[in-house]
Design a protein around this motif. Structure first.
Motif, PDB file in Angstrom:
ATOM      1  N   SER A 186      40.999  40.711  51.449  1.00 17.15           N
ATOM      2  CA  SER A 186      41.884  39.923  50.591  1.00 17.15           C
ATOM      3  C   SER A 186      41.361  38.505  50.475  1.00 17.15           C
ATOM      4  O   SER A 186      40.393  38.117  51.155  1.00 17.15           O
ATOM      5  N   TYR A 187      42.020  37.726  49.628  1.00 19.10           N
ATOM      6  CA  TYR A 187      41.667  36.321  49.479  1.00 19.10           C
ATOM      7  C   TYR A 187      42.919  35.507  49.197  1.00 19.10           C
ATOM      8  O   TYR A 187      43.975  36.031  48.832  1.00 19.10           O
ATOM      9  N   LYS A 188      42.777  34.182  49.359  1.00 14.34           N
ATOM     10  CA  LYS A 188      43.861  33.251  49.049  1.00 14.34           C
ATOM     11  C   LYS A 188      43.248  31.936  48.596  1.00 14.34           C
ATOM     12  O   LYS A 188      42.326  31.420  49.231  1.00 14.34           O
ATOM     13  N   ILE A 189      43.758  31.395  47.498  1.00 12.09           N
ATOM     14  CA  ILE A 189      43.345  30.084  46.998  1.00 12.09           C
ATOM     15  C   ILE A 189      44.521  29.133  47.122  1.00 12.09           C
ATOM     16  O   ILE A 189      45.642  29.470  46.728  1.00 12.09           O
ATOM     17  N   SER A 190      44.295  27.959  47.678  1.00 13.08           N
ATOM     18  CA  SER A 190      45.372  26.981  47.842  1.00 13.08           C
ATOM     19  C   SER A 190      44.856  25.584  47.530  1.00 13.08           C
ATOM     20  O   SER A 190      43.657  25.314  47.622  1.00 13.08           O
ATOM     21  N   ASP A 191      45.766  24.714  47.158  1.00 16.09           N
ATOM     22  CA  ASP A 191      45.405  23.323  46.893  1.00 16.09           C
ATOM     23  C   ASP A 191      45.235  22.574  48.208  1.00 16.09           C
ATOM     24  O   ASP A 191      45.897  22.864  49.205  1.00 16.09           O
ATOM     25  N   GLY A 192      44.357  21.574  48.188  1.00 13.45           N
ATOM     26  CA  GLY A 192      44.094  20.784  49.386  1.00 13.45           C
ATOM     27  C   GLY A 192      42.991  21.399  50.221  1.00 13.45           C
ATOM     28  O   GLY A 192      42.618  22.561  50.061  1.00 13.45           O
TER      29      GLY A 192
END
Length: 734
Positions: A111-117
């Motif tokens: 899986s993957y996750k993109i987040s700000d910061g």
């Protein structure tokens, strides 16, 4: 395909694309779940998934999933996070050993996750982003071995405007059985084609970070430190470039390990002419057990790319470290011009000697006095006293509070020296806690500088030193701390009761150092902390997270410093470089250089003095007054300007460099003549970084110079040429 012109992180059709202002990084989870590295280089739009080649290669094994397809092998495909056990016989980035002493991993994409910061790392230094305008983002990619129950979370931080991408790895034991981490590299890059050079930075105590460029060929080139610190011998920095890349042109990649312990960097061209680059933890003496549910975090590698040459990679690193690694009050402030007592007094310090230095320094415009080694415990030489951080009032002749007040009355700030991780056998602390020193069980210790290393893998040891230091720092108006570390770690054995594997000790030691640094910098936000390890033995981005400047080298000879600071500049900004003017003949080399030369070279750093002002002439004192004024005039340009290497002091007749304002309105150009011959030929200093088509005026002479001519041919040295003479020009756009 990626069709956005924006910077940031994008995912489409199994392909991850990281876009910065001028670069693209791309990888793909393929049909079997293996994460392939596709591309890192000049900014592009589209997909590079056509690059990996396939073929039936003899002795290249095929994963079971591929069935009868012999053209699919991880022995030659470019991999994002290579491991041992899937048929890739190149150097792995990650390796573990199981309870039955077997090896082998099979990590597949989950899986993957993109987040700000930008992500942070618990207990470890890391690039940070504190402004929304930085547009920083984090990508997390989860890989798992379903049989071994091991998870690797790949962390990518992106600061688009700085052309910076960072990498770290978090390993988690999802199963019941304990395993040990035997190798973990935070960054691994595979280039499917091309010919590359490897720029590394080797050295020794008092001659650190010599730049050396060699082709990457069919052999493993390795840089590393086994010394428990980043070391004088190699810098934890790798620069890889195309064969034809120069200072100002061509494709260049930089990797900078933000860690202060042992490291390993590898570069190798494989059997099919692909090139693998890796950087991360030193795997020798690393054997870190993970029990059920436990996590291990890799320190971070800072990466950058430029197709405008080596110099631009350096400037990318400079901006990132100056603003996104260094922290605290002094990140942005101009540092005080200081005088250190060491070369004036060595261990023979007293109230009278310190106040005499302070009085003399105040008259010359110097702003801070630092009391170096010799003020504490039983400390008249380097054979005793380390670990007893209590001021020796009998030796000094007063309390620290009284001494500091007297120094402050002269108009100077006050600083003090510590070596917190060290202990002498002749000390009260060692007599009370001999088991607090690292030492092989049942053996006599290997000494370095007649001292041992405290076991900072034990929190109680860190806490005891912290309490001692706080008592000193709370007792007086101390505004600067020099943090030294004067030996390598040899006897890696901890006597702590809960140590099941001594392969944990070095990593936990470094985290202990970081915990002390975090506690001190948090408690004393107005103190300027300067790192040191016999000069440049722990000159790395990890320590810069806590100490915004580091003593660059114990060698203060101006000519040697041109070379040391040249090598340092490839990865680290001038604002982190501790550099001082010292006496002549120089105490390390015996060389005699003009005072102006010593000043010009020291101005390529934080600037200060390392000498006895009572032993210099009135003419030299006047020169110091003028140097201090000059430095203060240009301090902002030196600290915040773009740095350009103009010549190579290892091969050229001059050592020349420039600080250019970001808006290109002005530049400070410095040059030191290294060679002198009969009937000397004219010397020209090329100047890069100015505005094309603009004309610049030399502030002193009033002469006008077209920027394009200065870049193409150079600025002539018209003054009389003398051995080791320094020249400096302040150019202002007309």
């Amino acid at each position: 395909m990626t069709d956005s012109n924006k910077n940031g992180i994008f995912f489409r059709d199994g392909i991850f694309t990281l876009q910065t202002k001028n670069s693209t990084y791309q990888m793909k989870a393929d049909k079997f779940g293996f994460l392939l590295h596709l591309y890192y280089g000049r900014k592009m739009f589209g997909n590079a998934d056509f690059l990996p080649h396939q073929g039936d290669r003899g002795f290249s094994p095929n994963p079971y999933d591929a069935g009868s397809d012999r053209t699919y092998s991880l022995d030659f495909l470019p991999l994002e996070f290579p491991v041992r056990g899937v048929g890739d016989f190149r150097s792995p980035a990650f390796d573990v050993k199981y309870a039955d002493s077997s090896w082998g991993l099979d990590l597949r994409y989950k899986s993957y996750k993109i987040s700000d910061g930008k992500y942070s790392l618990s207990g470890l230094p890391a690039v940070y982003s504190e402004k929304a305008s930085d547009e920083a983002q984090t990508l997390e990619i989860i890989l798992e071995d379903d049989v071994a129950k091991i998870q690797a979370k790949l962390l990518y931080g992106i600061l688009p405007k700085l052309d910076i991408i960072t990498r770290s790895v978090e390993v988690t034991n999802l199963g019941e059985e304990t395993f040990t981490i035997e190798k973990l590299q935070a960054a691994s890059l595979d280039f499917v084609a091309g010919n590359y050079d490897f720029i590394k930075f080797y050295g020794r105590h008092a001659m650190e970070r010599n730049a050396e460029r060699t082709p990457i060929t069919h052999c493993a080139q390795v840089i590393s430190s086994r010394r428990g610190t980043s070391s004088h011998q190699y810098s934890p920095v790798m620069i890889v470039c195309k064969n034809d890349a120069t200072e100002n042109s061509g494709s260049v990649w930089g990797l900078n390990f933000a860690y202060s312990g042992g490291f390993k960097g590898e570069a190798e061209k494989d059997q099919f002419n692909s090139t693998r680059i890796q950087l991360g933890l030193q795997d020798e003496m690393l054997s870190y057990p993970l029990h059920k549910g436990e996590k291990f975090v890799s320190p971070e590698v800072i990466m950058t790319y430029s197709n405008n040459g080596i110099g631009q990679v350096s400037r990318n690193f400079h901006k990132c470290i100056a603003k996104n690694i260094c922290r605290g009050k002094y990140r942005d402030e101009i540092r005080p011009v200081l005088l250190n007592s060491w070369e004036a007094n060595y261990f023979n310090i007293s109230k009278d000697s310190i106040l005499k230095l302070a009085k003399d320094a105040s008259e010359l415009g110097i702003e801070m006095l630092v009391m170096d080694d010799g003020w504490f415990g039983k400390r008249d030489d380097d054979n005793s006293g380390l670990g007893d951080w209590i001021i020796n009032e009998k030796k000094i002749g007063c309390s620290l509070k009284e001494l500091v007040e007297k120094v402050n009355e002269t108009g100077l700030k006050f600083g003090i020296w510590f070596e917190p991780e060290m202990i002498n056998e002749d000390s009260d602390l060692y007599r009370a806690h001999p088991d607090w020193a690292l030492n092989f069980k049942g053996r006599k210790p290997v000494r370095g500088r007649n001292q041992l290393v405290l076991d900072y893998s034990r929190p109680e040891v860190v806490e005891a030193i912290f309490e001692q230091m706080c008592k000193v720092l709370d007792s007086a108006n101390v505004e600067y701390v020099k943090w030294d570390f004067n030996r390598s770690i040899n006897d890696v054995y901890s006597y702590a009761e809960n140590v099941e594997n001594q392969g944990k000790v070095l990593y936990d030691f470094v985290k202990g150092t970081y915990s002390l640094a975090e506690k001190l910098t948090s408690r004393y936000p107005n103190i300027l902390f300067e790192g040191c390890s016999g000069g440049g033995g722990r000159f790395d981005a990890g320590m810069m997270f806590y100490t915004p400047q580091i003593w660059c080298s114990d060698n203060t000879d101006a000519i040697d410093r041109t070379r040391i600071q040249y090598g340092t500049s490839f990865a680290f900004p001038a604002s982190t470089v501790g550099s001082h003017v010292s006496i002549v003949p120089n105490h390390q080399t015996g060389r005699v250089c003009p005072m102006k030369t010593r000043g010009v070279v020291a101005m390529a750093g934080t600037f200060g003095y390392e000498l006895d002002l009572a032993k210099i002439t009135s003419e030299e004192k006047e020169e110091i007054r003028e140097q201090v004024k000059s430095y203060k005039k240009y301090a902002n340009l030196i600290k915040n300007g773009d740095y350009y290497r103009l010549t190579n002091p290892f091969t050229d007749e001059t050592a020349s460099w420039a600080f250019v304002a970001e808006d290109k309105s002005e530049a400070l150009v410095s040059s030191v003549q290294l060679e002198m011959h009969g009937n000397m030929t004219p010397l020209y200093v090329p100047i890069f970084g100015l505005e094309n088509g603009a004309v610049y005026r030399d502030e002193e002479s009033g002469n006008l110079y077209p920027a394009d001519v200065l870049e193409e041919l150079g600025l002539p040295i018209t003054e009389p040429m003398l051995h080791f003479k320094a020249y400096q020009w302040h150019l202002v756009k007309a």
